[in-house]
Design a protein around this motif. Structure first.
Motif, PDB file in Angstrom:
ATOM      1  N   ARG A 319       0.877  -1.308  -0.046  1.00  0.00           N
ATOM      2  CA  ARG A 319      -0.015   0.002   0.072  1.00  0.00           C
ATOM      3  C   ARG A 319       0.906   1.337   0.222  1.00  0.00           C
ATOM      4  NH1 ARG A 319      -5.335  -0.953   0.925  1.00  0.00           N
ATOM      5  NH2 ARG A 319      -5.782  -3.161   2.076  1.00  0.00           N
ATOM      6  N   VAL A 322       2.253   1.660  -3.502  1.00  0.00           N
ATOM      7  CA  VAL A 322       1.274   2.198  -4.523  1.00  0.00           C
ATOM      8  C   VAL A 322       1.172   3.679  -4.105  1.00  0.00           C
ATOM      9  CG1 VAL A 322      -1.231   2.257  -4.928  1.00  0.00           C
ATOM     10  CG2 VAL A 322       0.034  -0.033  -4.732  1.00  0.00           C
ATOM     11  N   SER A 323       1.062   4.222  -2.857  1.00  0.00           N
ATOM     12  CA  SER A 323       0.899   5.512  -2.614  1.00  0.00           C
ATOM     13  C   SER A 323       2.152   6.554  -3.213  1.00  0.00           C
ATOM     14  CB  SER A 323       0.540   5.860  -1.076  1.00  0.00           C
ATOM     15  OG  SER A 323      -0.500   5.064  -0.721  1.00  0.00           O
ATOM     16  N   LEU A 334       4.290   0.685 -10.516  1.00  0.00           N
ATOM     17  CA  LEU A 334       2.865   0.585 -10.234  1.00  0.00           C
ATOM     18  C   LEU A 334       2.344  -0.568 -10.437  1.00  0.00           C
ATOM     19  CD1 LEU A 334       0.865   2.216  -8.510  1.00  0.00           C
ATOM     20  CD2 LEU A 334       0.359   3.368 -10.815  1.00  0.00           C
ATOM     21  N   ALA A 335       2.361  -1.076 -11.542  1.00  0.00           N
ATOM     22  CA  ALA A 335       1.788  -2.227 -12.088  1.00  0.00           C
ATOM     23  C   ALA A 335       2.057  -3.316 -11.256  1.00  0.00           C
ATOM     24  CB  ALA A 335       2.105  -2.545 -13.450  1.00  0.00           C
ATOM     25  N   GLU A 338       0.548  -2.967  -7.642  1.00  0.00           N
ATOM     26  CA  GLU A 338      -0.924  -3.340  -7.656  1.00  0.00           C
ATOM     27  C   GLU A 338      -1.083  -4.684  -7.658  1.00  0.00           C
ATOM     28  OE1 GLU A 338      -2.988   0.673  -7.660  1.00  0.00           O
ATOM     29  OE2 GLU A 338      -3.284  -1.351  -7.225  1.00  0.00           O
ATOM     30  N   LEU A 341      -0.464  -6.335  -4.247  1.00  0.00           N
ATOM     31  CA  LEU A 341      -1.180  -6.079  -3.238  1.00  0.00           C
ATOM     32  C   LEU A 341      -2.509  -6.612  -3.491  1.00  0.00           C
ATOM     33  CD1 LEU A 341      -2.272  -4.117  -0.739  1.00  0.00           C
ATOM     34  CD2 LEU A 341      -2.757  -2.424  -2.419  1.00  0.00           C
ATOM     35  N   GLY A 342      -2.898  -6.912  -4.762  1.00  0.00           N
ATOM     36  CA  GLY A 342      -4.422  -7.487  -5.058  1.00  0.00           C
ATOM     37  C   GLY A 342      -4.155  -8.770  -4.752  1.00  0.00           C
ATOM     38  N   ASP A 356     -10.192  -4.737  -7.478  1.00  0.00           N
ATOM     39  CA  ASP A 356      -9.749  -3.194  -7.993  1.00  0.00           C
ATOM     40  C   ASP A 356      -8.456  -3.147  -8.293  1.00  0.00           C
ATOM     41  OD1 ASP A 356     -12.138  -1.419  -5.726  1.00  0.00           O
ATOM     42  OD2 ASP A 356     -12.500  -2.394  -7.685  1.00  0.00           O
ATOM     43  N   HIS A 357      -7.418  -3.668  -7.319  1.00  0.00           N
ATOM     44  CA  HIS A 357      -6.086  -3.555  -7.617  1.00  0.00           C
ATOM     45  C   HIS A 357      -5.641  -4.357  -8.600  1.00  0.00           C
ATOM     46  CE1 HIS A 357      -5.452  -1.213  -4.036  1.00  0.00           C
ATOM     47  NE2 HIS A 357      -6.324  -1.806  -3.150  1.00  0.00           N
ATOM     48  N   ALA A 360      -6.508  -2.672 -11.828  1.00  0.00           N
ATOM     49  CA  ALA A 360      -5.465  -1.504 -12.110  1.00  0.00           C
ATOM     50  C   ALA A 360      -4.215  -2.356 -12.587  1.00  0.00           C
ATOM     51  CB  ALA A 360      -5.323  -0.887 -10.862  1.00  0.00           C
ATOM     52  N   ALA A 361      -3.755  -3.393 -12.196  1.00  0.00           N
ATOM     53  CA  ALA A 361      -2.530  -3.861 -12.562  1.00  0.00           C
ATOM     54  C   ALA A 361      -2.708  -4.250 -14.081  1.00  0.00           C
ATOM     55  CB  ALA A 361      -2.128  -5.034 -11.667  1.00  0.00           C
TER      56      ALA A 361
END
Length: 950
Positions: A319, A322-323, A334-335, A338, A341-342, A356-357, A360-361
């Motif tokens: 997290r 990602v921030s 970032l990919a 994400e 995290l997912g 959602d994560h 996004a990835a």
């Protein structure tokens, strides 16, 4: 520009698909580099671009390939996927070449649709050229590490174009160059890591792990060296470079672990996750706060914790990553964050948040071309929605995942690993064999082939039935040069003379160092006369060279002896003949070229084993002489009569028809000493003989060039007088006229490979004039520009190119084009006239009522030496122009026009039936011949004009 700070900035922008940013950085690089010109060595050599330019071209090629990828095309202009722009078919590379060379008419604005494809075609044509020129520059490097770094980058370009086989070939060759003896440098670390990334994309994860592990070990070794001990770019501190390599190794370990989890073997995956965690922690400890590599290490650490089951700690780390990854340069990072995290949220039971994560990835991986992240995101989404019992949403993800997995079956992966090992081993074996061959056949001082190679090569030529010429070259008074400048200076003179010999020879000729200050030159399929002219040019170049640059104040000259092989010659007899003539050049005063003629010279037929040298004098070319003359040797008793060079009969060009008693041909090798020609009866000549020459006799006869009238024959009873020597007057040497103008190669009906082969042959045979290719395809023009680079003059509008040096323009030719339909033929005629050696002024669209430019500016009609009028529909233009000027006109009918023009016959008949004086007519669409004809008129006219008094 070897990989360094700027290289990393451009690479980062390219990896994150920030193409405009990369374009701006490359523009700054181009302004700091010299233009695309050939870099030639001190004494000549093949053109090559610098290493910095090769790197800049490689990066720009990758930028263009990424733009093509966004447009849906490969490097070769082929569609990548179904649907989209590829429904119009492959790109038209000819349009791309025309756009690349700025052949769009002035004032034309880009159009939608078609011009978008033209822009992509331009990108493809330019990318092909850049890749080929950069690859040639890397191949020319002696530094294996620089070559490997360039090959790895080119493998990445091939992967972007989905050319897996080509990418594999580049990766294999790069791996073969990265031997274990290379020193630990930052460039080696970058190259090993880049190769590991390419191998991972090729689904060769075990090999990728091996090379990345070696990169990490190399980085640790470099970090332990004192500052300044390692060479190469130092854009980051050694500790930071070691941390980066450890992070990349940890990421591969975590990825391998996830693959093992997907295969259902968690016990085999745990060691990989544990190693990834330890490496990430070590990297974070080596990096300072705020270092850009810390965020990568943090993401990899989170991935490792997810694999080890510590989902809560992993989610917290990811997290935060990602921030923090908010910049445009962090899209790939970032990919990955994400995705991790997912994955952590799904495995901890929070499926809705994980969706959602993971989505996004998937979007980021698809947008930025991250195939491995995309496949992992698809698998996670499919598994997530299956666990949520949402089959409708799971099915599309499953279909996309299966489509991506088709090329990853175990059988193909095993085959690639085996192929990689075999190719790498083969390349290493070939390289080792090549080094052994060079050591056996190369002279260590001049790097020319040595005597062992020359003997083997000459044996091969003679055994195969060829008739080579052999030139033996000796540096005059080399001992005095050594005494004057010392042995190091003498070595420099030997190297320089060797290079000048190479520069003066054709590509098919071979220069070898024989021994000491003696060289030999093998000239396949060459007569002694041709070899003599070539050696004379070389002799003048060596005599006129500025030797003071090497500290040599005494003159450096050479003496050359030439012999051409004949029947019965072997290596020893041919060398003995040339060597014997060389000593005649030495005795004659040095700094000269002497050839052994088959007509006037021979070697003794009863020579002993210890005396096989030539016993006669050859034909001599002295310094500054304009013609060949026979050596004047006083005649003594027992000495055969020597005659000057004998002109062959104009019709005596057929096969050898000798009679049984022609003793001159029975000895083998060079003919025996001249046999006294038989006395022939006078032949009554007819008036026809004055025009066509006497009747041809069987066999060959050698006699004086001029025979005085023969006295009446005496009666048999009268005593026979002693033979009276007949004076011989040598005719003036007549040089064969060289074919004027360039050589033409028609591209119509020929493949690119055939055209390239013909151009190479023409350049070898006539290196001093261009080879012109007309009506070639776009692919052929691109290939010519790539192979010959600075030697190529191209006109995409004319579909023509000239390879080789162009003559200085003499005279001026005007080209008038009647209408736009005649433009291709007018462009061809103008291009050919220009490369033939004239200045060209071209005016288009002057047919019909559009003749005002000609009437307003009469210099277009009067200040030229010849006019070319190209017309189809307005075929009367040639007659109209002839009434406005007294300049000779060449009219070229074209096949364009109305339907009743019968493919140009109407225009041809109109021009032929014109009563206008001063007009000649070429064949239909024959721009080539018309251009050459006009250029010859212009050049001769300009050369014969009286010069103004000085």
């Amino acid at each position: 520009m070897p990989p360094g700070v700027l290289h990393q900035q451009v690479s980062s922008a390219l990896n994150n698909w920030q193409l405009d940013t990369a374009e701006a950085l490359l523009a700054d690089i181009d302004r700091s580099l010299p233009p695309h010109t050939a870099a030639v060595g001190e004494l000549g050599g093949a053109p090559r671009i610098s290493l910095a330019r090769a790197w800049a071209d490689t990066l720009r090629a990758e930028l263009l390939v990424r733009r093509l990828r966004l447009a849906g095309y490969s490097l070769l202009g082929e569609p990548l996927v179904e649907g989209g722009p590829e429904q119009d078919g492959a790109l038209d590379l000819h349009a791309g070449v025309a756009e690349l060379h700025g052949d769009r008419p002035d004032g034309d604005e880009p159009r939608t649709g078609v011009d978008t494809r033209t822009e992509s075609a331009t990108h493809a044509a330019l990318a092909i050229t850049l890749v080929r020129s950069a690859r040639a520059a890397f191949d020319a490097q002696d530094d294996d590490l620089q070559r490997a770094a360039g090959l790895v980058r080119h493998a990445r370009i091939e992967l972007l174009s989905r050319r897996v086989d080509a990418a594999m070939d580049e990766a294999v060759e790069a791996a073969s160059l990265l031997g274990p003896a290379l020193p630990a440098t930052p460039l080696l670390v970058h190259t090993l890591s880049a190769l590991a990334g390419v191998l991972a994309d090729l689904e060769l994860m075990p090999l990728a792990l091996d090379y990345q592990r070696r990169a990490a070990e190399t980085a640790e070794t470099a970090a332990q060296q004192p500052i300044g001990a390692s060479s190469g770019p130092v854009e980051r501190s050694p500790r930071a470079l070691a941390a980066d390599a450890a992070t990349w190794l940890a990421a591969l370990c975590a990825e391998v672990g996830e693959g093992l989890l997907d295969d259902g073997v968690p016990e085999a995956a745990a060691p990989h996750f544990a190693e990834a965690r330890d490496l990430a922690v070590r990297a974070l400890g080596q990096l300072t706060a705020g270092d850009p590599g810390a965020l990568d290490a943090q993401v990899v650490h989170g991935w490792a914790l997810v694999g080890l089951g510590d989902h809560t700690a992993a989610a917290a780390l990811l997290r935060a990553a990602v921030s923090a990854a908010t910049g445009p340069a962090d899209r790939a990072l970032l990919a990955s964050a994400e995705l991790g995290l997912g994955r952590a949220l799904r495995r901890s039971g929070n499926g809705r948040a994980a969706d959602d994560h993971l989505a996004a990835a998937l979007a980021l991986a698809t947008e930025h071309g991250l195939p491995r992240v995309r496949r992992a995101a698809l698998r996670e989404l499919c598994t997530l929605h299956a666990e949520l019992d949402d089959a409708a949403r799971a099915l599309p993800y499953l279909q996309a995942y299966l489509a991506d997995e088709l090329d990853r079956v175990d059988e193909r992966r095993t085959r690639w690993v085996e192929l990689f090992g075999r190719r790498k081993s083969l390349l290493e074996t070939e390289r080792a064999a090549g080094q052994l061959r060079r050591q056996a056949y190369e002279d260590s001082l001049t790097h020319l082939p040595n005597r062992r190679y020359a003997e083997a090569r000459l044996d091969g030529l003679l055994t195969s039935g060829k008739t080579p010429a052999l030139a033996v070259v000796d540096i005059d008074r080399f001992k005095s040069i050594n005494d004057a400048v010392g042995h190091p200076g003498g070595d420099a003179v030997l190297r320089a003379v060797g290079q000048l010999l190479v520069d003066g020879c054709r590509d098919t000729d071979e220069v070898c160092r024989w021994a000491g200050d003696e060289f030999v030159i093998l000239l396949p399929d060459t007569t002694a006369e041709q070899a003599e002219r070539a050696m004379e040019r070389i002799r003048r170049s060596i005599a006129g060279y500025d030797w003071s640059a090497l500290g040599v104040e005494v003159p450096v000259t050479i003496s050359v002896g030439i012999a051409s092989a004949a029947r019965g010659d072997d290596r020893r007899t041919l060398f003995a003949a040339a060597d014997g003539v060389l000593y005649e050049a030495k005795r004659g005063g040095r700094d000269r070229v002497i050839r052994l003629s088959g007509i006037t010279q021979t070697r003794a037929t009863d020579a002993s084993a210890t005396d096989d040298t030539a016993v006669v004098v050859g034909e001599l070319v002295t310094a500054g002489s304009d013609a060949d003359t026979a050596v004047d040797v006083p005649e003594t008793a027992g000495t055969p009569v020597r005659v000057g060079d004998v002109s062959a009969h104009p019709l005596d060009d057929g096969p050898d028809e000798r009679s049984e008693d022609d003793r001159a041909d029975d000895a083998g090798g060079f003919a025996p000493l001249l046999v006294e020609p038989p006395v022939e009866e006078p032949v009554r000549r007819s008036p026809l003989d004055e025009l066509f020459g006497p009747p041809r006799s069987a066999g060959r006869t050698v006699g004086p060039a001029v025979v005085p009238p023969i006295a009446p024959v005496q009666e048999p009873s009268a005593p026979v007088a002693a033979p009276v020597p007949i004076p011989a007057t040598a005719p003036a040497a007549i040089e064969p006229a060289a074919t004027p103008g360039p050589d033409v190669i028609w591209g119509t009906g020929r493949s690119t490979e055939q055209v390239l082969a013909l151009v190479r042959e023409a350049r070898r045979e006539f290196p001093d004039r261009p080879a012109v290719v007309v009506r070639a395809s776009a692919e052929t023009l691109v290939a010519l520009a790539s192979e010959h680079d600075a030697y190529t003059t191209m006109d995409a509008g004319a579909m023509s190119a000239a390879v080789g040096p162009l003559p200085e323009p003499i005279g001026r030719v005007g080209v008038l084009c009647a209408s736009s339909g005649d433009t291709p033929i007018a462009a061809e005629a103008a291009f050919v006239a220009r490369v033939t050696g004239t200045e060209v002024v071209r005016v288009d669209d002057v047919g019909g009522s559009r003749m005002r430019p000609l009437l307003a500016d009469r210099s277009l009609l009067t200040e030229v030496d010849c006019l070319l009028v190209v017309a189809g529909l307005d075929a009367a233009l040639a007659s109209v122009v002839s009434g406005l000027t007294d300049v000779p006109i060449v009219a070229v009918p074209t096949s364009t026009g109305q339907g009743n023009a019968f493919g140009g016959f109407g225009a041809l008949l109109t021009m032929l039936n014109s009563a206008a004086p001063g007009v000649v007519v070429s064949n239909i669409d024959n721009g080539w011949s018309a251009g050459v004809f006009a250029a010859r008129i212009a050049r001769r006219t300009a050369q014969r004009q009286p010069r103004p008094p000085s």
